[in-house]
Write an enzyme that holds these catalytic residues in place. Structure first.
Site, PDB file in Angstrom:
ATOM      1  CG  HIS A   1      46.588  50.832  38.977  1.00 10.59           C
ATOM      2  ND1 HIS A   1      45.294  51.173  39.312  1.00 10.59           N
ATOM      3  CD2 HIS A   1      46.700  49.512  39.261  1.00 10.59           C
ATOM      4  CE1 HIS A   1      44.669  50.099  39.786  1.00 10.59           C
ATOM      5  NE2 HIS A   1      45.497  49.092  39.768  1.00 10.59           N
TER       6      HIS A   1
ATOM      7  CE  LYS B   1      26.812  30.873  36.726  1.00  8.95           C
ATOM      8  NZ  LYS B   1      26.480  32.286  36.481  1.00  8.95           N
TER       9      LYS B   1
ATOM     10  CE  LYS C   1      30.980  18.896  36.101  1.00  5.70           C
ATOM     11  NZ  LYS C   1      29.880  18.505  35.202  1.00  5.70           N
TER      12      LYS C   1
ATOM     13  CG  LEU D   1      31.921  24.226  42.355  1.00  3.31           C
ATOM     14  CD1 LEU D   1      33.027  23.310  41.858  1.00  3.31           C
ATOM     15  CD2 LEU D   1      32.152  24.561  43.825  1.00  3.31           C
ATOM     16  CG  HIS D   2      31.428  32.359  42.194  1.00  5.70           C
ATOM     17  ND1 HIS D   2      32.427  32.977  41.458  1.00  5.70           N
ATOM     18  CD2 HIS D   2      30.478  33.304  42.398  1.00  5.70           C
ATOM     19  CE1 HIS D   2      32.087  34.226  41.235  1.00  5.70           C
ATOM     20  NE2 HIS D   2      30.909  34.452  41.796  1.00  5.70           N
ATOM     21  N   PRO D   3      32.586  30.556  39.309  1.00  6.87           N
ATOM     22  CG  PRO D   3      31.794  31.116  37.189  1.00  6.87           C
ATOM     23  CD  PRO D   3      31.389  31.068  38.630  1.00  6.87           C
ATOM     24  CG  ASP D   4      36.760  35.153  41.453  1.00  7.42           C
ATOM     25  OD1 ASP D   4      37.776  35.352  40.759  1.00  7.42           O
ATOM     26  OD2 ASP D   4      36.691  35.481  42.651  1.00  7.42           O
TER      27      ASP D   4
ATOM     28  CE1 TYR E   1      45.163  44.086  47.105  1.00  2.46           C
ATOM     29  CE2 TYR E   1      44.852  43.314  44.865  1.00  2.46           C
ATOM     30  CZ  TYR E   1      44.697  44.288  45.816  1.00  2.46           C
ATOM     31  OH  TYR E   1      44.081  45.466  45.486  1.00  2.46           O
TER      32      TYR E   1
END
Length: 612
Positions: free
Chosen positions: A327, A410, A412, A414-417, A439
């Protein structure tokens, strides 16, 4: 040259690098007020009062001085964080990085043309390797389109780190060696390394200026497999890369002292494009349950992967795939971009090779044999034991939630994340009866050499909502209002973090200046609430939206009583990988998934009634 002409020219991968804005330093007051906001959910009234005092003292005193020094640093560097983040975040870490820091991920090809099937391993591996080499060539010739957020170009520098890159252990601190060059910059390595049954081979992926075709690659891989089948296993020197960093550094020095040829082999592995691991495991998985594959990618045979390599392409005996990557040199989005490209290419070609079957006479792979002695063999055994013990402690589930996905959320409005993050927090709340410090990765790639910022999804608003959801006396209207407030807060914080307005990296910079100058560590960082709210790498929930594609990643939890929680969102499903440590009695990855699923259902119902 008029505009029309310049617009018709294809964009080059790195053409916007020099025009990207520098990473900003946010105002001190702003960062500290955001910090106070973020610790509040974890504090009693007295604790919070004490922290407010500590923050005020910091802001008026030592914090002010440190902030001025940070501003000075930012004047001389286009990215004031870059070096610090690499060193303190990755290279100074001494725990074994292969299990604790590396990113693993399952290949999604089993969802279409490559379901698990015996006898397909080498055929498929040669095709997938060919596609990866095409991607390398796109970057090398700068024909990979620069990525953008809307119309704003994103930093592409990390793509230079995908190939011919390796971390090298040091006694106190590791280093990264990068051998990649674009075609314009000059020649660069073009050989591959193949690991099989504890043995190591290499061959050039380019012959007479042409990348080897899949049938040519197949011949090379078959040769390696034939050499290894039915023969005793090799020494498994690669297992040393899974060891604690200082131990590995000392063992590496010892290897080089035994025989200078060992240094040449190490250099060959480090500079190789990437490593192909021919694994004998058969981690049967399905589109709904990726657990075995994900687990094997993160915790599989340590003698056939080089833990410090920026890309290990793992090919399993049942024809499924995965990858394991260090990483330190880059973030997950680089892998996602390449693997999404692979997935699309394999899909288009229906999993077959569409080119010529002609095979040139290419030099055979060469085996790389380390000279070892008793001491190195003892080191290898120690590394394997240590790895086995710690990998056996990892619990991993990787399931698809298939009741609904992005489309329904969507619909509804609302933001998926945000939706997934709130469901995850409610799930944690149900299990542990308290908020969990969290986090979420925010990308700062709109800035020069930008990598990530921390976005902290556990807000006072989300905690209020979780409490409302678990309160039988609370009515639907109040729950819905609380949910919308929590969602709005999440969206706002994420947008600010991506614009360089987070506070975690800023505080981290101030901490490092104090440390570099040999000052006493400011009280702010010693305050129990700092760690309790996640500061200093103490987040209980380590989460990331891997994206809206078919590519998923997985990581180990950041802390012993924590979880790793990675997810990808499709129109009709949400696929999640959750990790936990078995030795922690209070955490359980499978329960968290079950609670997460029921939370998603509850939220959709709540969002549905809001339309009435």
């Amino acid at each position: 040259m008029d505009n029309n002409v310049s617009e018709s020219l294809p964009e080059r991968t790195f053409q916007y690098q020099s025009s990207l804005p520098p990473l900003p330093v946010p105002p001190l007051e702003k960062s500290l007020s955001k910090y106070l906001d973020a610790v509040q959910p974890f504090a009693s009234e007295e604790e919070f009062k004490a922290t407010v005092d500590i923050v005020r003292t910091f802001q008026e005193g030592v914090g002010k001085e440190l902030h001025q020094k940070l501003l000075q640093r930012a004047k001389t560097k286009k990215n004031w964080l870059e070096e610090w983040w690499l060193d303190a975040g990755y290279l100074e870490v001494r725990i074994p990085t292969q299990l604790n820091m590396n990113i693993g991920g399952p290949g999604p090809y089993l969802e279409h043309w490559w379901p698990p099937e015996e006898g397909t391993q080498l055929q498929r591996a040669s095709i997938s390797t060919w596609h990866i080499l095409q991607y390398w060539n796109l970057i090398r010739t700068e024909r990979l389109n620069p990525q953008k957020s809307g119309k704003i170009p994103l930093d592409m520098d990390q793509f230079r780190m995908l190939f011919s890159t390796c971390k090298v252990p040091g006694v106190e601190q590791d280093t990264i060696r990068n051998y990649f060059k674009t075609e314009r910059e000059g020649p660069c390595p073009s050989h591959l390394v193949v690991m099989c049954r504890g043995r190591i081979f290499t061959f050039d992926a380019v012959c007479d200026g042409q990348i080897l075709s899949a049938p040519e690659l197949l011949r090379q891989l078959s040769y390696v497999k034939e050499c290894c089948d039915g023969e005793p296993e090799g020494d498994g020197v690669a297992a040393l890369t899974s060891e604690e960093r200082t131990r590995w550094a000392l063992a590496r020095e010892h290897l080089i002292n035994i025989d200078p040829h060992n240094d040449t082999i190490l250099e060959t592995i480090q500079s190789s494009l990437f490593v192909i691991s021919l694994d004998e495991a058969k981690p049967y998985s399905t589109p709904e349950n990726y657990t075995n594959l994900t687990m094997e990618v993160l915790t599989g045979n340590p003698t056939i992967r080089w833990g410090d390599k920026s890309y290990n392409s793992i090919s399993f005996a049942d024809g499924t795939f995965g990858s394991n990557s260090d990483h330190a040199p880059y973030d997950g989005m680089v892998l996602v971009s390449m693997n999404w490209y692979l997935d699309q290419q394999i899909k288009v070609a229906e999993g077959k090779w569409r080119g010529s079957d002609a095979v040139r006479s290419v030099p055979r792979p060469e085996e790389l044999v380390f000279t070892v002695n008793e001491e190195i063999l003892r080191d290898i055994n120690h590394a394997k034991r240590q790895y086995l013990e710690s990998t056996q402690d990892l619990q991993m589930v990787c399931y698809a939630f298939t009741a609904f996905g992005k489309a329904a959320i969507k619909q509804k409005k609302l933001h998926p994340d945000t939706f997934v993050q709130l469901a995850k927090q409610l799930a944690y709340h149900k299990m542990h009866k308290r908020p969990g410090s969290c986090y979420e990765t925010a990308t700062t790639r709109t800035f020069y050499h930008g990598r990530t910022e921390t976005m902290r999804p556990c807000t006072q608003e989300s905690v209020n909502w979780c409490k409302a959801m678990m309160d039988p006396t609370c009515d639907v209207d109040a729950k819905r209002k609380a949910m919308l407030l929590a969602a709005l807060k999440h969206k706002t914080l994420m947008a600010e973090a991506e614009k360089g307005g987070g506070f975690d990296r800023h505080l981290f910079g101030l901490y490092l200046i104090a440390k570099e100058e040999g000052r006493p560590i400011p009280d702010l960082f010693v305050d129990p609430l700092y760690a309790k709210s996640g500061g200093g790498g103490n987040f209980v929930l380590s989460t990331s939206l891997v994206g809206y594609t078919t590519i998923l990643g997985a990581v180990a939890p950041m802390v012993h009583h924590g979880y790793g929680f990675f997810y990808r969102i499709r129109d009709d499903r949400i696929v999640v990988s959750i990790s936990a440590w078995k030795s922690c009695r209070e955490t359980d990855a499978a329960s968290l998934f079950n609670n997460f699923s029921s939370s998603l259902h509850e939220m959709l119902v709540l969002a549905t009634t809001s339309q009435l």
